[in-house]
Design an enzyme around this catalytic site. Structure first.
Site, PDB file in Angstrom:
ATOM      1  N   SER A 126     -11.052  -0.680   2.409  1.00 26.09           N
ATOM      2  CA  SER A 126     -10.378  -0.717   3.719  1.00 26.09           C
ATOM      3  C   SER A 126     -10.010   0.713   4.115  1.00 26.09           C
ATOM      4  O   SER A 126      -9.346   1.411   3.353  1.00 26.09           O
ATOM      5  CB  SER A 126      -9.090  -1.532   3.648  1.00 26.09           C
ATOM      6  OG  SER A 126      -9.339  -2.832   3.202  1.00 26.09           O
ATOM      7  N   GLU A 154      -5.491   4.169   5.563  1.00 20.04           N
ATOM      8  CA  GLU A 154      -5.067   3.810   4.201  1.00 20.04           C
ATOM      9  C   GLU A 154      -5.669   4.793   3.200  1.00 20.04           C
ATOM     10  O   GLU A 154      -5.079   5.127   2.176  1.00 20.04           O
ATOM     11  CB  GLU A 154      -5.508   2.372   3.910  1.00 20.04           C
ATOM     12  CG  GLU A 154      -4.949   1.787   2.642  1.00 20.04           C
ATOM     13  CD  GLU A 154      -6.031   1.432   1.653  1.00 20.04           C
ATOM     14  OE1 GLU A 154      -6.736   2.356   1.195  1.00 20.04           O
ATOM     15  OE2 GLU A 154      -6.165   0.241   1.330  1.00 20.04           O
ATOM     16  N   ARG A 169       0.821  -1.237   0.000  1.00 24.94           N
ATOM     17  CA  ARG A 169       0.000   0.000   0.000  1.00 24.94           C
ATOM     18  C   ARG A 169       0.853   1.285   0.000  1.00 24.94           C
ATOM     19  O   ARG A 169       0.451   2.295   0.561  1.00 24.94           O
ATOM     20  CB  ARG A 169      -0.950   0.041   1.211  1.00 24.94           C
ATOM     21  CG  ARG A 169      -2.040  -1.027   1.203  1.00 24.94           C
ATOM     22  CD  ARG A 169      -2.987  -0.875   0.029  1.00 24.94           C
ATOM     23  NE  ARG A 169      -4.157  -1.723   0.140  1.00 24.94           N
ATOM     24  CZ  ARG A 169      -4.231  -2.985  -0.312  1.00 24.94           C
ATOM     25  NH1 ARG A 169      -3.193  -3.542  -0.906  1.00 24.94           N
ATOM     26  NH2 ARG A 169      -5.354  -3.667  -0.171  1.00 24.94           N
TER      27      ARG A 169
HETATM   28  P1  FAD Z   1      -8.724   8.355  -6.180  1.00 25.57           P
HETATM   29  O1  FAD Z   1      -9.489   8.030  -4.953  1.00 25.57           O
HETATM   30  O2  FAD Z   1      -9.336   9.294  -7.145  1.00 25.57           O
HETATM   31  O3  FAD Z   1      -7.285   8.885  -5.759  1.00 25.57           O
HETATM   32  C1  FAD Z   1      -6.509   8.201  -4.800  1.00 25.57           C
HETATM   33  C2  FAD Z   1      -5.166   8.933  -4.629  1.00 25.57           C
HETATM   34  O4  FAD Z   1      -4.420   8.852  -5.836  1.00 25.57           O
HETATM   35  C3  FAD Z   1      -5.339  10.428  -4.354  1.00 25.57           C
HETATM   36  O5  FAD Z   1      -4.277  10.831  -3.526  1.00 25.57           O
HETATM   37  C4  FAD Z   1      -5.204  11.063  -5.732  1.00 25.57           C
HETATM   38  O6  FAD Z   1      -4.756  12.401  -5.685  1.00 25.57           O
HETATM   39  C5  FAD Z   1      -4.164  10.155  -6.386  1.00 25.57           C
HETATM   40  N1  FAD Z   1      -4.312  10.017  -7.848  1.00 25.57           N
HETATM   41  C6  FAD Z   1      -5.398   9.538  -8.501  1.00 25.57           C
HETATM   42  N2  FAD Z   1      -5.148   9.489  -9.831  1.00 25.57           N
HETATM   43  C7  FAD Z   1      -3.885   9.942 -10.004  1.00 25.57           C
HETATM   44  C8  FAD Z   1      -3.060  10.154 -11.148  1.00 25.57           C
HETATM   45  N3  FAD Z   1      -3.474   9.880 -12.389  1.00 25.57           N
HETATM   46  N4  FAD Z   1      -1.817  10.669 -10.954  1.00 25.57           N
HETATM   47  C9  FAD Z   1      -1.373  10.961  -9.703  1.00 25.57           C
HETATM   48  N5  FAD Z   1      -2.116  10.803  -8.593  1.00 25.57           N
HETATM   49  C10 FAD Z   1      -3.357  10.293  -8.737  1.00 25.57           C
HETATM   50  N6  FAD Z   1      -7.644  -0.908  -3.013  1.00 25.57           N
HETATM   51  C11 FAD Z   1      -6.804  -1.966  -3.053  1.00 25.57           C
HETATM   52  O7  FAD Z   1      -5.583  -1.789  -3.159  1.00 25.57           O
HETATM   53  N7  FAD Z   1      -7.263  -3.245  -2.976  1.00 25.57           N
HETATM   54  C12 FAD Z   1      -8.580  -3.515  -2.862  1.00 25.57           C
HETATM   55  O8  FAD Z   1      -8.968  -4.674  -2.797  1.00 25.57           O
HETATM   56  C13 FAD Z   1      -9.497  -2.430  -2.810  1.00 25.57           C
HETATM   57  N8  FAD Z   1     -10.823  -2.648  -2.663  1.00 25.57           N
HETATM   58  C14 FAD Z   1     -11.691  -1.597  -2.625  1.00 25.57           C
HETATM   59  C15 FAD Z   1     -13.054  -1.853  -2.491  1.00 25.57           C
HETATM   60  C16 FAD Z   1     -13.969  -0.808  -2.464  1.00 25.57           C
HETATM   61  C17 FAD Z   1     -15.438  -1.120  -2.326  1.00 25.57           C
HETATM   62  C18 FAD Z   1     -13.511   0.524  -2.583  1.00 25.57           C
HETATM   63  C19 FAD Z   1     -14.494   1.661  -2.595  1.00 25.57           C
HETATM   64  C20 FAD Z   1     -12.152   0.799  -2.692  1.00 25.57           C
HETATM   65  C21 FAD Z   1     -11.225  -0.260  -2.710  1.00 25.57           C
HETATM   66  N9  FAD Z   1      -9.840  -0.047  -2.818  1.00 25.57           N
HETATM   67  C22 FAD Z   1      -8.978  -1.110  -2.900  1.00 25.57           C
HETATM   68  C23 FAD Z   1      -9.310   1.328  -2.877  1.00 25.57           C
HETATM   69  C24 FAD Z   1      -9.315   1.921  -4.307  1.00 25.57           C
HETATM   70  O9  FAD Z   1     -10.092   1.126  -5.166  1.00 25.57           O
HETATM   71  C25 FAD Z   1      -7.900   2.029  -4.878  1.00 25.57           C
HETATM   72  O10 FAD Z   1      -7.070   2.764  -4.029  1.00 25.57           O
HETATM   73  C26 FAD Z   1      -7.902   2.700  -6.241  1.00 25.57           C
HETATM   74  O11 FAD Z   1      -6.625   2.590  -6.837  1.00 25.57           O
HETATM   75  C27 FAD Z   1      -8.287   4.179  -6.175  1.00 25.57           C
HETATM   76  O12 FAD Z   1      -8.463   4.641  -7.504  1.00 25.57           O
HETATM   77  P2  FAD Z   1      -9.181   6.017  -7.786  1.00 25.57           P
HETATM   78  O13 FAD Z   1      -9.016   6.316  -9.233  1.00 25.57           O
HETATM   79  O14 FAD Z   1     -10.578   5.989  -7.286  1.00 25.57           O
HETATM   80  O15 FAD Z   1      -8.294   7.010  -6.918  1.00 25.57           O
HETATM   81  N1  EPU Z   2     -11.316 -10.218   9.854  1.00 27.75           N
HETATM   82  C1  EPU Z   2     -12.074 -10.254  10.980  1.00 27.75           C
HETATM   83  N2  EPU Z   2     -13.133  -9.393  11.073  1.00 27.75           N
HETATM   84  C2  EPU Z   2     -13.453  -8.525  10.093  1.00 27.75           C
HETATM   85  C3  EPU Z   2     -12.665  -8.493   8.935  1.00 27.75           C
HETATM   86  C4  EPU Z   2     -11.592  -9.350   8.830  1.00 27.75           C
HETATM   87  O1  EPU Z   2     -11.827 -11.015  11.891  1.00 27.75           O
HETATM   88  O2  EPU Z   2     -14.432  -7.795  10.267  1.00 27.75           O
HETATM   89  C5  EPU Z   2     -10.179 -11.147   9.739  1.00 27.75           C
HETATM   90  C6  EPU Z   2     -10.578 -12.515   9.227  1.00 27.75           C
HETATM   91  O3  EPU Z   2      -9.891 -13.471   9.981  1.00 27.75           O
HETATM   92  C7  EPU Z   2     -10.022 -12.562   7.827  1.00 27.75           C
HETATM   93  C8  EPU Z   2      -8.844 -11.612   7.884  1.00 27.75           C
HETATM   94  O4  EPU Z   2      -9.205 -10.630   8.857  1.00 27.75           O
HETATM   95  O5  EPU Z   2      -9.645 -13.832   7.469  1.00 27.75           O
HETATM   96  C9  EPU Z   2      -8.535 -10.918   6.575  1.00 27.75           C
HETATM   97  O6  EPU Z   2      -9.729 -10.360   6.039  1.00 27.75           O
HETATM   98  P1  EPU Z   2      -9.929 -10.169   4.467  1.00 27.75           P
HETATM   99  O7  EPU Z   2      -9.571 -11.418   3.757  1.00 27.75           O
HETATM  100  O8  EPU Z   2     -11.283  -9.586   4.245  1.00 27.75           O
HETATM  101  O9  EPU Z   2      -8.821  -9.142   4.079  1.00 27.75           O
HETATM  102  P2  EPU Z   2      -8.310  -7.791   4.757  1.00 27.75           P
HETATM  103  O10 EPU Z   2      -6.956  -8.043   5.279  1.00 27.75           O
HETATM  104  O11 EPU Z   2      -9.313  -7.265   5.713  1.00 27.75           O
HETATM  105  C10 EPU Z   2      -7.127  -6.946   2.613  1.00 27.75           C
HETATM  106  C11 EPU Z   2      -7.062  -5.671   1.841  1.00 27.75           C
HETATM  107  C12 EPU Z   2      -8.259  -5.548   0.923  1.00 27.75           C
HETATM  108  C13 EPU Z   2      -8.244  -6.724  -0.046  1.00 27.75           C
HETATM  109  C14 EPU Z   2      -8.328  -8.017   0.765  1.00 27.75           C
HETATM  110  C15 EPU Z   2      -8.228  -9.252  -0.111  1.00 27.75           C
HETATM  111  C16 EPU Z   2      -5.816  -4.092   3.189  1.00 27.75           C
HETATM  112  C17 EPU Z   2      -5.858  -2.866   4.035  1.00 27.75           C
HETATM  113  N3  EPU Z   2      -6.994  -4.531   2.742  1.00 27.75           N
HETATM  114  O12 EPU Z   2      -8.253  -6.841   3.477  1.00 27.75           O
HETATM  115  O13 EPU Z   2      -8.125  -4.330   0.186  1.00 27.75           O
HETATM  116  O14 EPU Z   2      -9.333  -6.648  -0.946  1.00 27.75           O
HETATM  117  O15 EPU Z   2      -7.235  -8.058   1.705  1.00 27.75           O
HETATM  118  O16 EPU Z   2      -6.923  -9.443  -0.530  1.00 27.75           O
HETATM  119  O17 EPU Z   2      -4.744  -4.624   2.936  1.00 27.75           O
HETATM  120  C18 EPU Z   2      -8.694  -2.011   0.165  1.00 27.75           C
HETATM  121  O18 EPU Z   2      -7.487  -1.775   0.163  1.00 27.75           O
HETATM  122  O19 EPU Z   2      -9.553  -1.110   0.110  1.00 27.75           O
HETATM  123  C19 EPU Z   2      -9.156  -3.405   0.231  1.00 27.75           C
HETATM  124  C20 EPU Z   2     -10.444  -3.747   0.264  1.00 27.75           C
END
Ligand code: FAD
Ligand code: EPU
Length: 339
Positions: free
Chosen positions: A238, A334, A164
């Site tokens: 997250s 994050e 991250r």
């Molecule tokens: P924005 O929110 O628009 O911007 C994020 C940051 O990047 C800001 O600081 C912005 O200024 C900068 N930025 C954006 N575009 C550019 C550019 N072109 N050049 C320079 N800077 C820029 N993230 C994960 O890693 N793993 C996940 O599994 C995951 N699951 C998600 C699930 C949900 C339901 C949601 C809502 C979010 C999740 N995220 C996850 C977070 C998000 O999807 C990622 O961080 C994604 O890359 C953000 O993209 P965005 O275009 O919306 O960025």
């Molecule tokens: N858990 C709990 N309670 C909860 C949630 C999670 O006990 O309410 C425990 C469970 O044991 C579970 C473990 O945490 O097995 C891990 O949970 P999960 O697999 O949902 O993944 P996470 O660590 O919570 C991370 C990323 C996600 C990504 C998933 C899958 C971060 C901060 N988040 O979540 O990314 O989708 O793994 O790889 O690393 C995001 O960045 O926005 C995001 C959704």
């Protein structure tokens, strides 16, 4: 010709769905428009915020500077033996790119299915899910340097990707705008199915030799079952990072809480599941005013409707305090906080 708008609501431009106005707002459809924009001293000197899909930010109040929405489109792909190089404009929707690649059997992005947001933001926090991180498929990116008005290519090593994290979130924060990202994919899949939930879901579907499409569908299914859909309930995924702590600190926590969820993080460090820590503090599914945590995933903070960014932020501070009090671990946000 660039169209600079004034006093634009950002409510529909951030997945938390919080209200905040941009004093100035411009959409960039071509990288040359960035050169044009920053040649004008008025915009060059002004504070700016780069916006992709707004799915990883929390706006605490109205933004007094210039919001630059990146909408640069286009996907190019080239095959060389088994290697595939795909270059996408920063404004492409991330999941559209995943689907584009899966449909052509270009392997590498399938575990990253259904992550919201834009291609241009993907290197910023080195997006990751289900055992794969962007760095595993990243080749290079092209970015506009605000100070000089020129474009620079960053290799994988230049980006200093970590969990991250990247150079764009640290040393070079605010200095570059990514205009395109190039990925190194393959015609020969190297499936990463070690995540328990993927294995289980493939088994449920009686799939023994999965295709890229199967993996993409399974990952999407798991995500939908756990995470709230931002089009119906505001959130940014997250809210905190999973904390990485020393082996010593971990031993102390494990002695008191033997069931603590943990993963090895290299160099003797240990990663904890922040969702577990938050759940143990009693926050899972809690509703506090207009905000709260998601009932299936305590790591996701939600807007139940009408929450302000400041309200979500204050709630996140309560969570940080209680996790620190119980476990001595300081959670780090994050999500990008825009104040
Ligand atoms: P924005 O929110 O628009 O911007 C994020 C940051 O990047 C800001 O600081 C912005 O200024 C900068 N930025 C954006 N575009 C550019 C550019 N072109 N050049 C320079 N800077 C820029 N993230 C994960 O890693 N793993 C996940 O599994 C995951 N699951 C998600 C699930 C949900 C339901 C949601 C809502 C979010 C999740 N995220 C996850 C977070 C998000 O999807 C990622 O961080 C994604 O890359 C953000 O993209 P965005 O275009 O919306 O960025
Ligand atoms: N858990 C709990 N309670 C909860 C949630 C999670 O006990 O309410 C425990 C469970 O044991 C579970 C473990 O945490 O097995 C891990 O949970 P999960 O697999 O949902 O993944 P996470 O660590 O919570 C991370 C990323 C996600 C990504 C998933 C899958 C971060 C901060 N988040 O979540 O990314 O989708 O793994 O790889 O690393 C995001 O960045 O926005 C995001 C959704």
């Amino acid at each position: 010709m660039l169209q600079i708008q004034e006093n634009v609501s950002l409510k529909n431009f951030n997945t938390f769905g919080v209200e905040a106005k941009a004093r100035y707002f411009v959409e960039i459809n071509h990288k040359d428009e960035l050169v044009e924009l920053f040649m004008d001293p008025q915009w060059k000197q002004m504070e700016h915020l780069v916006l992709g899909g707004g799915s990883n930010m929390l706006l605490l109040k109205d933004y007094e500077g210039l919001v630059i929405r990146i909408n640069i489109r286009g996907i190019e792909h080239r095959i060389s033996h088994e290697d595939v190089y795909v270059e996408a404009g920063a404004g492409e929707v991330w999941n559209d790119l995943v689907n584009f690649c899966v449909a052509r059997e270009y392997a590498g992005l399938e575990n990253l299915s259904l992550i919201p947001g834009s291609v241009g933001a993907s290197p910023i926090q080195n997006i990751g899910a289900y055992g794969v991180e962007l760095k595993d498929v990243f080749y290079s990116c092209n970015a506009f340097e605000l100070a000089t008005g020129t474009f620079k290519t960053f290799t994988k090593a230049d980006c200093r990707f970590e969990y991250r994290e990247s150079i764009f979130k640290s040393e070079l924060k605010g200095q570059y705008i990514i205009v395109s990202v190039k990925f190194h994919l393959s015609l020969v899949p190297n499936f990463n199915l070690k995540y328990g939930a993927i294995e289980l879901e493939l088994k449920n579907r009686n799939i023994t030799s999965p295709t890229l499409k199967d993996v993409s569908q399974v990952v999407s299914h798991i995500r939908v079952s756990k995470l709230p859909d931002p089009s119906t309930i505001g959130n940014a995924g997250s809210f905190f990072k999973n904390p990485i702590i020393s082996a010593d600190q971990f031993s102390g926590i494990q002695a008191k809480f033997p069931e603590v969820v943990n993963y090895p993080a290299g160099d003797g460090l240990v990663k904890l599941a922040a969702g577990w820590l938050i759940e143990q503090c009693g926050w899972k599914g809690k509703v506090v005013g207009n905000t709260g945590t998601w009932m299936n995933q305590a790591l996701v903070l939600v807007n139940h409707g009408g929450a302000s960014g400041a309200e979500v932020y204050a709630f996140s501070s309560q969570i940080i305090d209680s996790v620190y009090t119980k476990f001595g671990v300081m959670l780090q946000r994050e999500v990008n906080i825009i104040s």
